[in-house]
Design a protein around this motif. Structure first.
Motif, PDB file in Angstrom:
ATOM      1  N   GLU A 186       0.837  -1.196   0.000  1.00 55.53           N
ATOM      2  CA  GLU A 186       0.000   0.000   0.000  1.00 55.53           C
ATOM      3  C   GLU A 186       0.870   1.244   0.000  1.00 55.53           C
ATOM      4  O   GLU A 186       1.813   1.361   0.780  1.00 55.53           O
ATOM      5  CB  GLU A 186      -0.910   0.002   1.231  1.00 55.53           C
ATOM      6  CG  GLU A 186      -1.816   1.227   1.335  1.00 55.53           C
ATOM      7  CD  GLU A 186      -2.737   1.144   2.534  1.00 55.53           C
ATOM      8  OE1 GLU A 186      -3.252   2.203   2.946  1.00 55.53           O
ATOM      9  OE2 GLU A 186      -2.934   0.030   3.082  1.00 55.53           O
ATOM     10  N   SER A 187       0.535   2.176  -0.893  1.00 56.09           N
ATOM     11  CA  SER A 187       1.210   3.481  -0.927  1.00 56.09           C
ATOM     12  C   SER A 187       0.219   4.537  -0.482  1.00 56.09           C
ATOM     13  O   SER A 187      -0.888   4.622  -1.009  1.00 56.09           O
ATOM     14  CB  SER A 187       1.709   3.789  -2.336  1.00 56.09           C
ATOM     15  OG  SER A 187       2.279   5.084  -2.393  1.00 56.09           O
ATOM     16  N   ASN A 188       0.618   5.330   0.538  1.00 58.41           N
ATOM     17  CA  ASN A 188      -0.270   6.347   1.084  1.00 58.41           C
ATOM     18  C   ASN A 188       0.328   7.735   0.918  1.00 58.41           C
ATOM     19  O   ASN A 188       1.535   7.943   1.099  1.00 58.41           O
ATOM     20  CB  ASN A 188      -0.528   6.102   2.571  1.00 58.41           C
ATOM     21  CG  ASN A 188      -1.546   5.005   2.797  1.00 58.41           C
ATOM     22  OD1 ASN A 188      -2.702   5.129   2.412  1.00 58.41           O
ATOM     23  ND2 ASN A 188      -1.108   3.919   3.412  1.00 58.41           N
ATOM     24  N   LYS A 189      -0.530   8.675   0.625  1.00 58.62           N
ATOM     25  CA  LYS A 189      -0.125  10.065   0.482  1.00 58.62           C
ATOM     26  C   LYS A 189      -0.011  10.697   1.874  1.00 58.62           C
ATOM     27  O   LYS A 189      -0.935  10.641   2.671  1.00 58.62           O
ATOM     28  CB  LYS A 189      -1.155  10.814  -0.362  1.00 58.62           C
ATOM     29  CG  LYS A 189      -0.915  12.314  -0.449  1.00 58.62           C
ATOM     30  CD  LYS A 189      -2.068  12.984  -1.188  1.00 58.62           C
ATOM     31  CE  LYS A 189      -1.931  14.491  -1.113  1.00 58.62           C
ATOM     32  NZ  LYS A 189      -3.083  15.177  -1.733  1.00 58.62           N
ATOM     33  N   ILE A 190       1.136  11.298   2.160  1.00 60.44           N
ATOM     34  CA  ILE A 190       1.329  12.045   3.401  1.00 60.44           C
ATOM     35  C   ILE A 190       1.041  13.525   3.157  1.00 60.44           C
ATOM     36  O   ILE A 190       0.393  14.198   3.944  1.00 60.44           O
ATOM     37  CB  ILE A 190       2.765  11.872   3.932  1.00 60.44           C
ATOM     38  CG1 ILE A 190       3.046  10.381   4.182  1.00 60.44           C
ATOM     39  CG2 ILE A 190       2.967  12.670   5.208  1.00 60.44           C
ATOM     40  CD1 ILE A 190       2.104   9.722   5.158  1.00 60.44           C
ATOM     41  N   SER A 191       1.507  14.017   2.023  1.00 66.00           N
ATOM     42  CA  SER A 191       1.230  15.382   1.586  1.00 66.00           C
ATOM     43  C   SER A 191       1.326  15.390   0.071  1.00 66.00           C
ATOM     44  O   SER A 191       1.525  14.336  -0.551  1.00 66.00           O
ATOM     45  CB  SER A 191       2.245  16.354   2.203  1.00 66.00           C
ATOM     46  OG  SER A 191       3.537  16.133   1.668  1.00 66.00           O
ATOM     47  N   ASP A 192       1.208  16.569  -0.527  1.00 62.45           N
ATOM     48  CA  ASP A 192       1.289  16.640  -1.980  1.00 62.45           C
ATOM     49  C   ASP A 192       2.668  16.277  -2.505  1.00 62.45           C
ATOM     50  O   ASP A 192       2.833  16.031  -3.702  1.00 62.45           O
ATOM     51  CB  ASP A 192       0.912  18.049  -2.457  1.00 62.45           C
ATOM     52  CG  ASP A 192      -0.593  18.283  -2.405  1.00 62.45           C
ATOM     53  OD1 ASP A 192      -1.341  17.282  -2.328  1.00 62.45           O
ATOM     54  OD2 ASP A 192      -1.011  19.457  -2.423  1.00 62.45           O
ATOM     55  N   ILE A 193       3.679  16.246  -1.583  1.00 66.74           N
ATOM     56  CA  ILE A 193       5.047  15.948  -2.029  1.00 66.74           C
ATOM     57  C   ILE A 193       5.652  14.758  -1.288  1.00 66.74           C
ATOM     58  O   ILE A 193       6.831  14.455  -1.469  1.00 66.74           O
ATOM     59  CB  ILE A 193       5.955  17.182  -1.858  1.00 66.74           C
ATOM     60  CG1 ILE A 193       5.993  17.648  -0.399  1.00 66.74           C
ATOM     61  CG2 ILE A 193       5.486  18.313  -2.771  1.00 66.74           C
ATOM     62  CD1 ILE A 193       6.989  18.759  -0.138  1.00 66.74           C
ATOM     63  N   SER A 194       4.866  14.075  -0.464  1.00 67.63           N
ATOM     64  CA  SER A 194       5.421  12.977   0.339  1.00 67.63           C
ATOM     65  C   SER A 194       4.465  11.790   0.361  1.00 67.63           C
ATOM     66  O   SER A 194       3.238  11.949   0.300  1.00 67.63           O
ATOM     67  CB  SER A 194       5.686  13.427   1.782  1.00 67.63           C
ATOM     68  OG  SER A 194       6.573  14.525   1.815  1.00 67.63           O
ATOM     69  N   SER A 195       5.056  10.580   0.476  1.00 66.16           N
ATOM     70  CA  SER A 195       4.237   9.374   0.548  1.00 66.16           C
ATOM     71  C   SER A 195       4.990   8.273   1.264  1.00 66.16           C
ATOM     72  O   SER A 195       6.202   8.368   1.505  1.00 66.16           O
ATOM     73  CB  SER A 195       3.853   8.909  -0.863  1.00 66.16           C
ATOM     74  OG  SER A 195       5.029   8.555  -1.588  1.00 66.16           O
ATOM     75  N   THR A 196       4.270   7.204   1.610  1.00 64.66           N
ATOM     76  CA  THR A 196       4.870   6.025   2.235  1.00 64.66           C
ATOM     77  C   THR A 196       4.508   4.792   1.431  1.00 64.66           C
ATOM     78  O   THR A 196       3.570   4.799   0.636  1.00 64.66           O
ATOM     79  CB  THR A 196       4.356   5.854   3.668  1.00 64.66           C
ATOM     80  OG1 THR A 196       2.946   5.594   3.623  1.00 64.66           O
ATOM     81  CG2 THR A 196       4.626   7.077   4.511  1.00 64.66           C
ATOM     82  N   ILE A 197       5.283   3.708   1.679  1.00 67.09           N
ATOM     83  CA  ILE A 197       4.944   2.396   1.132  1.00 67.09           C
ATOM     84  C   ILE A 197       4.866   1.427   2.304  1.00 67.09           C
ATOM     85  O   ILE A 197       5.827   1.318   3.088  1.00 67.09           O
ATOM     86  CB  ILE A 197       5.984   1.906   0.112  1.00 67.09           C
ATOM     87  CG1 ILE A 197       6.021   2.837  -1.103  1.00 67.09           C
ATOM     88  CG2 ILE A 197       5.652   0.487  -0.335  1.00 67.09           C
ATOM     89  CD1 ILE A 197       7.048   2.427  -2.135  1.00 67.09           C
ATOM     90  N   GLU A 198       3.730   0.738   2.433  1.00 67.78           N
ATOM     91  CA  GLU A 198       3.513  -0.192   3.542  1.00 67.78           C
ATOM     92  C   GLU A 198       3.336  -1.605   3.010  1.00 67.78           C
ATOM     93  O   GLU A 198       2.766  -1.815   1.939  1.00 67.78           O
ATOM     94  CB  GLU A 198       2.267   0.238   4.334  1.00 67.78           C
ATOM     95  CG  GLU A 198       2.363   1.653   4.890  1.00 67.78           C
ATOM     96  CD  GLU A 198       1.038   2.151   5.444  1.00 67.78           C
ATOM     97  OE1 GLU A 198       0.068   1.354   5.485  1.00 67.78           O
ATOM     98  OE2 GLU A 198       0.962   3.341   5.818  1.00 67.78           O
ATOM     99  N   PHE A 199       3.823  -2.580   3.801  1.00 66.92           N
ATOM    100  CA  PHE A 199       3.730  -3.990   3.433  1.00 66.92           C
ATOM    101  C   PHE A 199       2.871  -4.712   4.478  1.00 66.92           C
ATOM    102  O   PHE A 199       3.151  -4.644   5.677  1.00 66.92           O
ATOM    103  CB  PHE A 199       5.131  -4.608   3.373  1.00 66.92           C
ATOM    104  CG  PHE A 199       6.039  -3.959   2.367  1.00 66.92           C
ATOM    105  CD1 PHE A 199       6.124  -4.453   1.076  1.00 66.92           C
ATOM    106  CD2 PHE A 199       6.788  -2.831   2.708  1.00 66.92           C
ATOM    107  CE1 PHE A 199       6.965  -3.842   0.145  1.00 66.92           C
ATOM    108  CE2 PHE A 199       7.622  -2.221   1.784  1.00 66.92           C
ATOM    109  CZ  PHE A 199       7.706  -2.724   0.495  1.00 66.92           C
ATOM    110  N   HIS A 200       1.810  -5.389   4.004  1.00 70.98           N
ATOM    111  CA  HIS A 200       0.883  -6.084   4.888  1.00 70.98           C
ATOM    112  C   HIS A 200       0.853  -7.569   4.520  1.00 70.98           C
ATOM    113  O   HIS A 200       0.924  -7.923   3.339  1.00 70.98           O
ATOM    114  CB  HIS A 200      -0.531  -5.514   4.761  1.00 70.98           C
ATOM    115  CG  HIS A 200      -0.629  -4.050   5.048  1.00 70.98           C
ATOM    116  ND1 HIS A 200      -1.240  -3.547   6.172  1.00 70.98           N
ATOM    117  CD2 HIS A 200      -0.200  -2.960   4.357  1.00 70.98           C
ATOM    118  CE1 HIS A 200      -1.195  -2.232   6.157  1.00 70.98           C
ATOM    119  NE2 HIS A 200      -0.548  -1.847   5.061  1.00 70.98           N
ATOM    120  N   THR A 201       0.737  -8.427   5.516  1.00 73.12           N
ATOM    121  CA  THR A 201       0.576  -9.863   5.289  1.00 73.12           C
ATOM    122  C   THR A 201      -0.441 -10.418   6.272  1.00 73.12           C
ATOM    123  O   THR A 201      -0.861  -9.740   7.218  1.00 73.12           O
ATOM    124  CB  THR A 201       1.903 -10.620   5.466  1.00 73.12           C
ATOM    125  OG1 THR A 201       2.360 -10.449   6.816  1.00 73.12           O
ATOM    126  CG2 THR A 201       2.979 -10.117   4.506  1.00 73.12           C
TER     127      THR A 201
END
Length: 288
Positions: free
Chosen positions: A251-266
């Protein structure tokens, strides 16, 4: 000159062209021959022939000079023309009248071809059937057997490779739309589209692009919120031996218009949750 003629018109009358024949001439031309066969205009003069009915002056009309036939038509412009006062319906029947085909023109509207007796309408080429429209209003190409009941409106079959080609302009796109309505976004709720100007293949769901393929990359798009895409999920579906559905997810989530994260779920012991992530600062966090 006719053997039996009018005194004031000697080239019009009755004569005999041979044994068992009776001929009628008018204006010096043989118009009708009665014998083993009845022949009108046997010598092929430029003479028209017309039969009237109770309501039509040209129920049957032969244009002798132009080699044309009219049924209900006084001025046929091709080899055979059928015309009525408004809608025109031309039918062909089988011997027992159990099978009837028709061609109909609906005045100022459309042209109809079909069966009046609930029979398939098939089109042939070179003695072989090319395609047919069956009694359930399905179109079958190269076969008389429809496909699966969930997708049998159009069936295409071949003994070798077969398929459908969509050829569009070099700066345009070729599209397949999945619609559940007749206006707005309901006309393209799902779609497959290839853009020739960008050479990209797009797959859409809920009326927006979700997956895009080019020669250099594959892009997954999440659901929009206004003009933004706040999150993108790539879900890997897993089914165990008992048929239970589990999943792993990136999952990739937007933190702001210039920042984001990538999360791994199992999924572990039936528990689905985040196991690791790259945060917006580039740090890799495990179990945090």
């Amino acid at each position: 000159a006719p053997a039996l003629a009018f005194r004031s018109d000697l080239n019009t009358g009755i004569y005999q062209s041979g044994a068992d024949n009776l001929n009628i001439a008018a204006g010096g031309l043989d118009r009708l021959k009665l014998g083993a066969a009845t022949v009108f205009n046997e010598d092929g003069y430029d003479v028209d022939f017309r039969i009237e009915s109770a309501n039509k002056t040209h129920m049957l009309f032969v244009d002798g000079g132009n080699d044309r036939l009219g049924v209900g038509c006084s001025s046929p412009d091709s080899i055979c023309v059928v015309q009525d006062t408004a809608h025109t319906n031309f039918q062909v029947w089988s011997g027992s009248a159990s099978t009837k085909a028709f061609v109909q023109t609906v005045q100022d509207s459309d042209i109809r071809i079909g069966s009046n007796t609930n029979h398939p309408v098939s089109f042939h080429n070179g003695g072989l059937e090319a395609f047919r429209y069956d009694t359930s209003q399905r179109l079958l190409k190269g076969t008389t057997t429809e496909g699966n009941s969930s997708a049998d409106d159009l069936t295409i079959a071949g003994t070798t490779s077969c398929g459908i080609t969509i050829r569009s302009g070099t700066s345009n796109s070729g599209n397949v739309y999945f619609s559940d309505g007749t206006s707005g976004a309901d006309e393209y709720r799902g779609f497959i589209s290839y853009s020739h100007s960008t050479n990209k293949m797009s797959f859409g769901a809920d009326a927006d692009t979700r997956f895009e393929i080019s020669s250099s990359e594959v892009t997954v798009f999440g659901a929009k919120s206004g003009n933004a895409v706040p999150a993108v999920n790539l879900v890997l579906g897993i089914i165990n031996s008992s048929g239970d559905s589990k999943k792993a997810q990136i999952e990739s989530n937007k933190i702001s218009d210039i920042s984001s994260t990538i999360e791994f779920h199992t999924t572990a012991s039936h528990s689905f949750g985040e196991r690791a992530r790259f945060d917006h600062n580039g740090h890799f966090l495990i179990g945090a």
